[in-house]
Scaffold this motif. Structure first.
Motif, PDB file in Angstrom:
ATOM      1  N   ILE A 125      -7.469  -7.802  -3.848  1.00 43.36           N
ATOM      2  CA  ILE A 125      -6.524  -8.799  -3.756  1.00 43.36           C
ATOM      3  C   ILE A 125      -6.449  -9.488  -4.984  1.00 43.36           C
ATOM      4  N   ARG A 126      -7.725 -10.015  -5.597  1.00 48.93           N
ATOM      5  CA  ARG A 126      -8.069 -10.554  -6.717  1.00 48.93           C
ATOM      6  C   ARG A 126      -7.611  -9.937  -8.007  1.00 48.93           C
ATOM      7  N   LEU A 183      -3.587  -0.739  -6.704  1.00 46.06           N
ATOM      8  CA  LEU A 183      -4.703  -1.398  -6.213  1.00 46.06           C
ATOM      9  C   LEU A 183      -4.835  -1.710  -4.795  1.00 46.06           C
ATOM     10  N   LEU A 184      -3.431  -2.130  -4.223  1.00 48.53           N
ATOM     11  CA  LEU A 184      -3.493  -2.568  -3.101  1.00 48.53           C
ATOM     12  C   LEU A 184      -3.501  -1.270  -2.005  1.00 48.53           C
ATOM     13  N   ASP A 185      -2.562  -0.516  -2.465  1.00 46.71           N
ATOM     14  CA  ASP A 185      -2.449   0.640  -1.624  1.00 46.71           C
ATOM     15  C   ASP A 185      -4.084   1.421  -1.520  1.00 46.71           C
ATOM     16  N   ALA A 186      -4.577   1.570  -2.562  1.00 47.93           N
ATOM     17  CA  ALA A 186      -6.021   2.073  -2.586  1.00 47.93           C
ATOM     18  C   ALA A 186      -7.115   1.446  -1.845  1.00 47.93           C
ATOM     19  N   ALA A 187      -6.999  -0.013  -1.472  1.00 45.81           N
ATOM     20  CA  ALA A 187      -7.612  -0.535  -0.619  1.00 45.81           C
ATOM     21  C   ALA A 187      -7.343  -0.661   0.767  1.00 45.81           C
ATOM     22  N   GLY A 188      -6.299  -0.075   1.115  1.00 49.72           N
ATOM     23  CA  GLY A 188      -5.756   0.026   2.386  1.00 49.72           C
ATOM     24  C   GLY A 188      -4.931  -1.365   2.851  1.00 49.72           C
ATOM     25  N   ARG A 240      -3.937  -5.526   6.384  1.00 49.87           N
ATOM     26  CA  ARG A 240      -4.925  -4.555   6.427  1.00 49.87           C
ATOM     27  C   ARG A 240      -5.834  -5.149   7.644  1.00 49.87           C
ATOM     28  N   ASP A 241      -5.982  -4.240   8.694  1.00 45.34           N
ATOM     29  CA  ASP A 241      -6.945  -4.395   9.854  1.00 45.34           C
ATOM     30  C   ASP A 241      -6.054  -5.483  10.600  1.00 45.34           C
ATOM     31  N   GLY A 242      -4.801  -5.595  10.803  1.00 48.23           N
ATOM     32  CA  GLY A 242      -4.171  -6.578  11.296  1.00 48.23           C
ATOM     33  C   GLY A 242      -4.306  -8.282  10.666  1.00 48.23           C
TER      34      GLY A 242
END
Length: 536
Positions: free
Chosen positions: A296-297, A350-355, A366-368
């Motif tokens: 996120i950062r 970056l966000l896609d790669a981090a889920g 991510r994870d709700g």
């Protein structure tokens, strides 16, 4: 107001309330200030700032870098920010091993009450800072100081635990009279609101939330001031300050860039756009589960359009920022600079790669947990509000939802560990002076010192090496490592370096801008040399 990031409540967070914003400034015994072409008194200058000191005692962090108008340090700074002698007869001498610094005092310097300055006053001032019973955040700035002694009335000797290259710059701290504070609780002494210094002005009156009135010190060692009185008006709200400027109340006033630009075509005024080391950025707390996520950062860091902010929010009065060391500094690390414009594709990757996947309304989840957080800013600060809105808009384009919240400083204080904040700081003097406290783990969660509780062993080691080393090359290497790690971790999204913008009455002569630090209210503002100002 165009500044006022807050490192800690006591030394830095100025009073921003407590006055009736509709009230006009009234000088003692005078009517309200007349229009711009008819100043009330030729020998009185009225200036306005957005923030007010909590104290006027240098030991408690007032004007620690000099130019405080009321006090002098052993050294001062000239128009180029070079060190020059202040209360000392010459720049202090440093021993070959860098651990002994000696200063000789000028003869004949008097405090405002007529008592002579002696080396005992210098010793008292620095020992008070080092006293753990005194609420001074400067103590950690002087970690290297082992002792301060006065072998005679005109000599002061500082002994350091280790060689600390920028120590002579620390000697800009204003000197207080030992006689006025000895035996008292420095934290609560009446001196804090009725100080006695050696500076070009003495305190005449202080009306909290309204104004500070300073009278010329005719016995000033640097020469009698060219004017008789200075009034510093405290007006927290940017728009109110601009309105009162339009009414002709002020000879000089700090304004946000867009408000200052409204005076560009007014023949009665000129706009001074002063270069600074003062940055603005988004402090991202590690205690928030969204902003604590490195993806996120990092995504925010590449999603924000810094160039658009400089062009739109700052009206061109600034430049993109990528870290806490200004680009013009010899310690700046060029490798940390990124693209001034936004790179939404990189942020999305970056966000896609981090889920973090797109969810309802385009907000990533991510994870709700939605990618959502609050971004605070001080409600009266129009510049920070606009920066918050710009960050919010850029973040939305990549699926991060930010809720801007304009709050009082008291409300912000209670939420520092959980919510992001538009902050700022910066110094043109030495990178140790701000960054050591702002990013060091030792200070995590200490008010506005490292409020996001960022911790990094690499950063801690680099910052300590930067202050321990006397060799310039080793210091540059340490601060290079610091900046690179900070850029990798992104505890802040740095946005811009400002140009401080002031509106000055056209008839005022002698104004000399110099590169400014973040703190520029009563001290270190455009009026640092107001004792030399005259009217045409």
């Amino acid at each position: 107001m165009i500044h006022s990031a807050r490192l800690s409540r006591r030394p830095s967070r100025r009073l921003v309330a407590g006055f009736a914003v509709g009230a006009l400034l009234v000088l003692a015994g005078c009517a309200p200030s007349p229009p711009a072409d008819a100043p009330a008194a030729a020998d009185t200058f009225v200036v306005a700032t957005g923030t007010e000191p909590d104290t006027l005692n240098p030991v408690l962090n007032y004007g620690v870098d000099g130019a405080s108008l009321i006090f002098d340090g052993l050294v001062a700074r000239d128009a180029e920010n070079r060190l020059v002698p202040g209360l000392a007869t010459a720049l202090p001498t440093v021993s070959a091993d860098g651990r002994t610094v000696t200063a000789r005092l000028r003869a004949g310097v008097l405090f405002h009450d007529g008592t002579p300055l002696t080396a005992a006053d210098v010793v008292f001032t620095y020992r008070a800072v080092l006293d753990p019973k005194v609420d001074s955040t400067l103590r950690s700035d002087l970690d290297m100081l082992a002792s301060v002694e006065a072998p005679d009335d005109a000599t002061v000797v500082f002994r350091l635990r280790y060689a600390y290259a920028p120590f002579p710059q620390r000697l800009a701290l204003g000197i207080v009279p030992a006689k006025a504070l000895a035996g008292q609780d420095v934290n609560t002494a009446g001196f804090n609101r009725a100080p006695i210094g050696t500076g070009p002005y003495r305190l005449e009156s202080w009306t909290p939330g309204d104004r500070l009135v300073l009278a010329a010190n005719d016995a000033y060692f640097g020469g009698r001031p060219a004017n008789r009185r200075v009034v510093v008006a405290f007006v927290a709200d940017d728009n109110v300050r601009a309105q009162r400027s339009r009414a002709g109340e002020f000879d000089a006033v700090e304004l946000a860039p867009k408000l200052a630009a409204g005076f560009d075509n007014d023949a009665g005024y000129r706009v001074e756009r002063v270069p600074t080391a003062d940055y603005r950025g988004v402090m991202l707390p590690m205690g928030n589960p969204v902003t604590a996520d490195p993806a996120i950062r990092r995504a925010l860091n590449v999603a924000v359009d810094r160039q658009a902010m400089v062009r739109g929010v700052l009206g061109g009065a600034g430049e993109p920022a990528y870290g806490p060391v200004p680009p013009g500094s010899e310690y700046a690390e060029p490798a940390v600079a990124g693209k001034p414009g936004a790179d939404p594709a990189a942020a999305t990757a970056l966000l896609d790669a981090a889920g973090w996947t797109p969810g309802a309304g385009g907000i990533r989840v991510r994870d709700g947990r939605p990618a959502r957080f609050t971004l605070m800013y001080p409600a009266g600060d129009s510049l920070r509000k606009e920066l918050a809105l710009a960050v919010t808009a850029d973040a939305k384009k990549v699926g991060i939802e930010i809720t801007p919240a304009g709050l009082t400083w008291d409300a912000i204080d209670t939420r520092l560990g959980a919510d992001a904040l538009i902050m700022g700081y910066g110094t043109p003097y030495d990178p140790d002076f701000v960054s050591y406290k702002l990013f060091g783990s030792r200070f995590a969660g200490q008010g506005y010192f490292n409020p996001g509780r960022y911790r990094s062993e690499v950063v801690d080691r680099a910052l300590q090496q930067g202050r321990d080393q006397a060799d310039p090359a080793r210091r540059r290497a340490a601060y290079s490592a610091f900046q690179k790690q900070l850029a990798a971790d992104v505890p802040w999204v740095f946005l811009s370096y400002l140009r401080h913008t002031y509106v000055v009455r056209a008839s005022v002569a002698g104004v000399t801008p110099r590169v400014e630090p973040h703190e520029h209210d009563v001290a270190n503002s455009l009026w640092w040399n107001i004792h030399t100002w005259t009217r045409r």
